[in-house]
Write a protein that holds these residues in place. Structure first.
Motif, mmCIF file in Angstrom:
data_model
loop_
_atom_site.group_PDB
_atom_site.id
_atom_site.type_symbol
_atom_site.label_atom_id
_atom_site.label_comp_id
_atom_site.label_asym_id
_atom_site.label_seq_id
_atom_site.Cartn_x
_atom_site.Cartn_y
_atom_site.Cartn_z
ATOM 1 N N LEU A 189 -9.499 -18.570 -13.738
ATOM 2 C CA LEU A 189 -8.294 -19.218 -13.507
ATOM 3 C C LEU A 189 -7.416 -18.125 -12.745
ATOM 4 O O LEU A 189 -6.999 -18.437 -11.496
ATOM 5 C CB LEU A 189 -7.642 -19.467 -14.417
ATOM 6 C CG LEU A 189 -8.202 -20.836 -15.248
ATOM 7 C CD1 LEU A 189 -7.559 -21.134 -16.432
ATOM 8 C CD2 LEU A 189 -8.497 -22.041 -14.539
ATOM 9 N N SER A 190 -7.261 -16.929 -13.112
ATOM 10 C CA SER A 190 -6.680 -15.894 -12.104
ATOM 11 C C SER A 190 -7.155 -15.710 -11.092
ATOM 12 O O SER A 190 -6.455 -15.414 -10.003
ATOM 13 C CB SER A 190 -6.363 -14.729 -13.005
ATOM 14 O OG SER A 190 -5.901 -14.878 -14.353
ATOM 15 N N PHE A 191 -8.436 -15.808 -10.683
ATOM 16 C CA PHE A 191 -9.025 -15.472 -9.638
ATOM 17 C C PHE A 191 -8.791 -16.607 -8.429
ATOM 18 O O PHE A 191 -8.805 -16.250 -7.458
ATOM 19 C CB PHE A 191 -10.685 -15.270 -9.772
ATOM 20 C CG PHE A 191 -11.440 -14.993 -8.646
ATOM 21 C CD1 PHE A 191 -11.282 -13.812 -7.879
ATOM 22 C CD2 PHE A 191 -12.406 -16.024 -8.155
ATOM 23 C CE1 PHE A 191 -12.181 -13.703 -6.786
ATOM 24 C CE2 PHE A 191 -13.164 -15.690 -6.778
ATOM 25 C CZ PHE A 191 -13.022 -14.699 -6.067
ATOM 26 N N ILE A 192 -8.751 -17.655 -9.009
ATOM 27 C CA ILE A 192 -8.258 -18.838 -8.149
ATOM 28 C C ILE A 192 -7.033 -18.782 -7.492
ATOM 29 O O ILE A 192 -6.723 -18.871 -6.523
ATOM 30 C CB ILE A 192 -8.435 -20.229 -8.913
ATOM 31 C CG1 ILE A 192 -10.052 -20.633 -9.167
ATOM 32 C CG2 ILE A 192 -8.020 -21.379 -7.948
ATOM 33 C CD1 ILE A 192 -10.143 -21.759 -10.007
ATOM 34 N N GLY A 193 -6.078 -18.255 -8.449
ATOM 35 C CA GLY A 193 -4.872 -18.081 -7.932
ATOM 36 C C GLY A 193 -4.730 -16.706 -6.880
ATOM 37 O O GLY A 193 -3.862 -16.722 -6.150
ATOM 38 N N ALA A 194 -5.529 -15.814 -7.384
ATOM 39 C CA ALA A 194 -5.696 -14.644 -6.478
ATOM 40 C C ALA A 194 -6.166 -14.783 -5.040
ATOM 41 O O ALA A 194 -5.726 -14.414 -4.240
ATOM 42 C CB ALA A 194 -6.725 -13.565 -7.161
ATOM 43 N N LEU A 195 -6.932 -15.790 -4.961
ATOM 44 C CA LEU A 195 -7.633 -16.182 -3.891
ATOM 45 C C LEU A 195 -6.344 -16.960 -2.906
ATOM 46 O O LEU A 195 -6.386 -16.404 -1.537
ATOM 47 C CB LEU A 195 -8.366 -17.275 -3.951
ATOM 48 C CG LEU A 195 -9.800 -16.660 -4.167
ATOM 49 C CD1 LEU A 195 -10.963 -17.782 -4.393
ATOM 50 C CD2 LEU A 195 -10.438 -15.659 -3.419
ATOM 51 N N LEU A 196 -5.487 -17.677 -3.610
ATOM 52 C CA LEU A 196 -4.299 -18.288 -2.706
ATOM 53 C C LEU A 196 -3.513 -17.041 -2.628
ATOM 54 O O LEU A 196 -2.993 -17.129 -1.210
ATOM 55 C CB LEU A 196 -3.675 -19.299 -3.868
ATOM 56 C CG LEU A 196 -2.473 -19.817 -3.257
ATOM 57 C CD1 LEU A 196 -2.753 -20.691 -1.561
ATOM 58 C CD2 LEU A 196 -1.812 -20.785 -4.229
ATOM 59 N N VAL A 197 -3.076 -16.153 -3.183
ATOM 60 C CA VAL A 197 -2.188 -15.124 -3.039
ATOM 61 C C VAL A 197 -2.613 -14.301 -1.632
ATOM 62 O O VAL A 197 -1.753 -13.682 -1.072
ATOM 63 C CB VAL A 197 -1.913 -14.211 -4.381
ATOM 64 C CG1 VAL A 197 -1.124 -13.050 -3.920
ATOM 65 C CG2 VAL A 197 -1.196 -15.234 -5.309
ATOM 66 N N SER A 198 -3.962 -14.049 -1.907
ATOM 67 C CA SER A 198 -4.725 -13.078 -0.822
ATOM 68 C C SER A 198 -4.588 -13.981 0.560
ATOM 69 O O SER A 198 -4.314 -13.263 1.437
ATOM 70 C CB SER A 198 -6.199 -12.998 -1.231
ATOM 71 O OG SER A 198 -6.145 -12.151 -2.428
ATOM 72 N N TRP A 199 -4.692 -15.222 0.415
ATOM 73 C CA TRP A 199 -4.590 -16.151 1.819
ATOM 74 C C TRP A 199 -3.240 -15.767 2.193
ATOM 75 O O TRP A 199 -2.969 -15.797 3.367
ATOM 76 C CB TRP A 199 -5.118 -17.323 1.404
ATOM 77 C CG TRP A 199 -5.201 -18.143 2.748
ATOM 78 C CD1 TRP A 199 -6.013 -18.316 3.830
ATOM 79 C CD2 TRP A 199 -4.065 -19.288 2.842
ATOM 80 N NE1 TRP A 199 -5.520 -19.142 4.740
ATOM 81 C CE2 TRP A 199 -4.311 -19.723 4.124
ATOM 82 C CE3 TRP A 199 -3.006 -19.705 2.213
ATOM 83 C CZ2 TRP A 199 -3.777 -20.848 4.806
ATOM 84 C CZ3 TRP A 199 -2.466 -20.899 2.727
ATOM 85 C CH2 TRP A 199 -2.704 -21.541 4.037
ATOM 86 N N LEU A 200 -2.197 -15.976 1.459
ATOM 87 C CA LEU A 200 -0.913 -16.005 1.844
ATOM 88 C C LEU A 200 -0.581 -14.418 2.272
ATOM 89 O O LEU A 200 0.458 -14.182 3.042
ATOM 90 C CB LEU A 200 -0.027 -16.311 0.657
ATOM 91 C CG LEU A 200 -0.214 -17.937 0.445
ATOM 92 C CD1 LEU A 200 0.690 -18.261 -0.740
ATOM 93 C CD2 LEU A 200 0.335 -18.720 1.689
ATOM 94 N N GLY A 201 -1.105 -13.672 1.518
ATOM 95 C CA GLY A 201 -0.717 -12.290 1.636
ATOM 96 C C GLY A 201 -1.481 -11.360 2.983
ATOM 97 O O GLY A 201 -0.701 -10.343 3.419
ATOM 98 N N MET A 202 -2.614 -11.978 3.363
ATOM 99 C CA MET A 202 -3.495 -11.497 4.439
ATOM 100 C C MET A 202 -2.625 -10.948 5.684
ATOM 101 O O MET A 202 -2.545 -10.116 6.243
ATOM 102 C CB MET A 202 -4.612 -12.123 4.735
ATOM 103 C CG MET A 202 -5.562 -11.370 5.685
ATOM 104 S SD MET A 202 -6.271 -9.801 5.268
ATOM 105 C CE MET A 202 -7.407 -10.323 3.729
ATOM 106 N N PRO A 203 -1.834 -12.140 6.170
ATOM 107 C CA PRO A 203 -0.933 -11.845 7.353
ATOM 108 C C PRO A 203 0.078 -10.862 7.222
ATOM 109 O O PRO A 203 0.313 -9.782 8.207
ATOM 110 C CB PRO A 203 -0.212 -13.159 7.595
ATOM 111 C CG PRO A 203 -1.017 -14.134 6.864
ATOM 112 C CD PRO A 203 -1.572 -13.322 5.809
ATOM 113 N N VAL A 204 0.645 -10.628 6.185
ATOM 114 C CA VAL A 204 1.548 -9.492 5.762
ATOM 115 C C VAL A 204 1.052 -8.180 5.924
ATOM 116 O O VAL A 204 1.516 -7.234 6.343
ATOM 117 C CB VAL A 204 2.412 -9.757 4.396
ATOM 118 C CG1 VAL A 204 3.275 -8.785 4.226
ATOM 119 C CG2 VAL A 204 2.979 -11.265 4.186
#
Length: 803
Positions: free
Chosen positions: A345-360
């Motif tokens: 479940l955390s990995f699913i959330g991590a994918l979302l955070v990574s997608w949002l954080g990649m441009p940063v």
């Protein structure tokens, strides 16, 4: 059985919502930070590895010594590649390139004229050796003919819009001083023969235009006069046969280039990945790989601590299961399953955070990296290993700890069994604090060093210095441009030079021997009378107030370092550089010695510098590319000033379009790599601290809940809120103190190593570590105090009602 275990695991996840949210947040942020850092490390490591024959493509570089000083070069003559291929067995092909910046291109109708900085002249077999995709055109013939040109889709859109660019013309305007006698002046038409895909972000060769190498024979014929294998103007790559030992090929090239030469040149062959993967890059990769591991461990420790802290809630469940015949291995499987579910479940959330954080991350690192990088097979394997490691580590300790309860002990209602892991949790908490405190110290030191570089004394006033590169179309234009700009309100002073600080193009290198015979190298630049005063450089001997410094003779100004290294006695009036004089023993008279100012590098001390004077006639009639430096008055509005200067500039019909830069921006570009590293480090430090705070918040909330009745009794007997907060917080602060004792020396060691690369560095003063310790303690205290105050303010009637 598996379905039953998953059902129980899901029931635990949904019932304990607050506990679940804290654990999911901690693991999600930890996994996302780790994935982003691993992606960045993979991106750096993958540079130039996409070429099909990357392990056989070698760039050639050389080193020669002048005295004790080594000089590294990577430019060779036009004849170097062909002759080496002819004389040295095992070389399948060679490619020569010449990168150009500041190239002026205009459309056939003359409506558009632009400056381009990513323009390469390359051999016709460039696309056969390197793996770059040609979107349109014939790969084998696209660069065969002189004045052939390939351009990327963005450049095709820029110059030709939506129309087909193949066969159309772009005019190339060479620099005036690059043209030789006998070469027709004006523009040179290049025909577009193909569209090439832009190089990927992990390529060290970044281009927008590829021009045929044969074009240079028409533009600069003298570059092809020297057919010997010698130093020159071109970067040369060799494609080596797999059967030939690299050491043998290198030795044979050295033999060829050093034939009949007194000064020997050492030759080095390195693949493109090896060149990019320098010692500095390796340290950067090691830094972020280490942070990735620490953040991952922090998230896992945080999860394990929170899970085992609630062991009493699972103790009776374990006792009942064991009484009914459950084996310990079955219980371990159950708790592992719960951990695996939480991690997934955390990995699913991590994918979302990574997608949002990649441009940063891409913006902070100033690189082209997007979410597609996660689709690379190597990175997918790395993420799979991280996920498996997280499941194993996050599940191991809770599963082993929770499954060891004895039925007799827990079913009697005793608390001792539930507290047996207290010491382990303290160790885990100290580990979290060590990582957090250490990262805080490192972040503060990096920021302090960046501020030091930005604020240190450069030997001149860098503020409000605007530089305009100018290539006059006719004599007299440069002096007239300077005079016209000086009439503009807001322009305090102006000076002309062939180079400016931190822009080494236009600076020349000259080798001399001191009276004692020691060889040294000097940087020299030509300047007019007003250049140093415009910079605000101070004088050691002499002054520019009178006309004596600039007359009609051959005169020079030197800095203090040149005065010392050249072994001069008095300075003013002495003659130097006799070999540059037209007559024997007639050199340049020293008319002034100025104090050292930084002009090239920020990592090394200031080197010896000589400034040749341009008298009034020289500065007025200069026709080669040079720089006009303007000192703007404080408070002037920059944007309107730039518009006015551009109008003035265009009035002289210059060769190149108007461009400008500020000296302080150029200086900041020098250490931009360190700034990016520090920014990324700060980002991941913030994430690590957030993870630690989440764990500390959850643990303090649980411990405060366990001591609810104790708090109620103490309040009945008169304990104040402050006393209760101190009671609940002291254990955490004590553990934080232990962590600081471990973290501060480790941080000092690693930061001292990091600072070794800087000639101008801060001292690791005690206050930096005191500030870091204060911040770490403050963050921990505030996190714990929130729950402590909440528990202390609770009405004792509510907490004692069940007694």
């Amino acid at each position: 059985m598996l379905y039953h275990q998953l059902k129980i695991a899901w029931r635990k996840v949904t019932r304990q919502k607050g506990f679940t949210i804290l654990n999911l947040l901690g693991l999600s942020v930890g996994l996302a930070a780790t994935m982003l850092m691993v992606a960045y490390v993979y991106h750096l490591y993958s540079f130039d590895r996409f070429h099909e024959r990357t392990d056989r493509i070698y760039e050639t570089s050389g080193q020669f010594n002048y005295g004790d000083r080594p000089f590294h070069v990577n430019r060779f003559s036009s004849g170097f590649g062909p002759l080496i291929q002819e004389q040295v067995p095992g070389i399948e092909a060679f490619v020569r390139t010449q990168p150009k910046t500041g190239v002026v291109l205009e459309t056939e109708n003359g409506f558009q004229k632009h400056l381009e900085d990513r323009f390469y002249f390359v051999d016709s077999n460039f696309l056969e050796v390197f793996t770059f995709q040609l979107l349109r055109g014939d790969q084998k013939q696209a660069l065969d003919e002189p004045f052939s040109l390939l351009l990327t889709p963005d450049m095709a859109q820029k110059y030709f819009g939506a129309s087909n660019p193949i066969g159309k013309i772009l005019h190339y305007l060479p620099e005036a001083d690059a043209l030789e006698e006998g070469v027709k002046t004006g523009t040179f038409p290049f025909t577009v023969t193909g569209i090439i895909a832009p190089p990927p972000g992990n390529s060290s060769l970044q281009f927008d235009f590829l021009a045929s190498f044969s074009s240079l024979r028409r533009l600069v014929p003298s570059l092809f006069e020297n057919q010997r294998p010698a130093l020159g103007s071109f970067i040369t790559y060799f494609l080596l046969d797999e059967t030939q030992p690299l050491e043998t090929v290198t030795h044979q090239i050295e033999t060829a280039i050093n034939k009949d030469q007194e000064d020997k040149t050492s030759i080095f062959l390195k693949t493109l990945p090896d060149i990019y993967f320098s010692e500095t890059t390796q340290r950067k990769l090691g830094l972020f790989a280490g942070i990735a591991l620490l953040v991952l461990l922090l998230a896992i420790v945080n999860y394990a601590g929170l899970t085992t802290a609630r062991s009493m809630e699972r103790a009776r469940e374990v006792g009942v299961r064991k009484t009914l015949g459950a084996l310990r291995v079955q219980l371990i499987g159950q708790f592992f399953g719960e951990s695996a579910l939480m991690v997934m479940l955390s990995f699913i959330g991590a994918l979302l955070v990574s997608w949002l954080g990649m441009p940063v991350v891409s913006r902070l690192a100033e690189t082209r990296m997007d979410f597609q990088v996660f689709y690379q097979p190597g990175l997918l394997l790395a993420i799979g290993l991280i996920l498996g490691l997280t499941i194993f580590l996050a599940g191991s300790y809770p599963a082993l700890a929770l499954s060891r309860f004895l039925p007799a002990g827990v079913l009697r209602g005793g608390r001792s069994n539930g507290l047996r892991g207290e010491r382990t949790r303290r160790v885990l908490l100290v580990f979290q604090f060590v990582i957090s405190a250490g990262l805080i110290v490192c972040s503060l030191v990096m920021q302090a060093q960046m501020r030091h570089l930005g604020n240190r004394d450069l030997g001149f006033n860098q503020d409000q210095l605007l530089v305009i590169p100018f290539e006059p179309a006719q004599e007299g234009a440069f002096g007239s441009l300077k005079a016209t700009c000086l009439q503009e309100p807001g322009v305090a002073s102006a000076g002309i030079s062939t180079a400016v600080p931190f822009q080494m193009e236009g600076t020349s290198l000259f080798f001399v021997q001191t009276p004692e015979g020691d060889p040294i190298s000097l940087y020299f630049v030509s300047v007019d009378h007003d250049f140093l005063s415009t910079l605000g450089v101070n004088w050691s001997q002499g002054t520019l107030a009178g006309p004596t410094l600039f007359g009609n003779g051959k005169r020079a100004l030197i800095n203090e370092t040149a005065f010392r290294q050249m072994g001069l006695k008095t300075g003013l009036g002495e003659h130097i550089l006799q070999s540059l004089g037209k007559e024997e023993n007639q050199g340049y008279e020293i008319t002034g010695i100025f104090k050292d100012y930084s002009f090239s590098d920020y990592k090394n001390p200031v080197g010896p510098q000589v400034l040749f004077e341009m008298n009034e006639a020289d500065s007025r009639n200069i026709t080669r590319p040079a720089y006009l430096t303007l000192r703007l008055e404080a408070g002037v509005e920059i944007r309107p000033m730039i518009f006015r200067l551009e109008e003035i500039y265009d009035g002289y019909q210059p060769v190149k379009p108007f461009e400008f830069f500020f000296v302080d921006d150029q200086y900041q570009q020098l250490y931009s790599s360190e700034t990016r590293t520090a920014s990324l480090f700060n980002l991941f430090t913030l994430l690590a601290i957030s993870i630690a705070c989440l764990g500390l918040f959850g643990l303090s909330a649980y411990l405060a809940e366990r001591r609810t009745k104790e708090i109620g009794i103490r309040k009945v007997f008169g304990a104040t809120v402050a006393q209760l907060v101190g009671l609940l917080s002291k254990d955490f602060i004590y553990l934080m103190g232990i962590a600081l004792v471990i973290a501060l020396p480790l941080a000092w060691y690693f930061m001292n190593r990091w600072l070794e690369d800087f000639a101008f560095r801060i001292e690791l003063d005690w206050w930096l570590f005191a500030l870091a310790a204060g911040l770490a303690l403050g963050i921990a205290f505030l996190t714990v105090s929130f729950q402590s105050v909440r528990a202390a303010l609770m009405n004792p009637v509510e907490s004692l009602r069940s007694e």
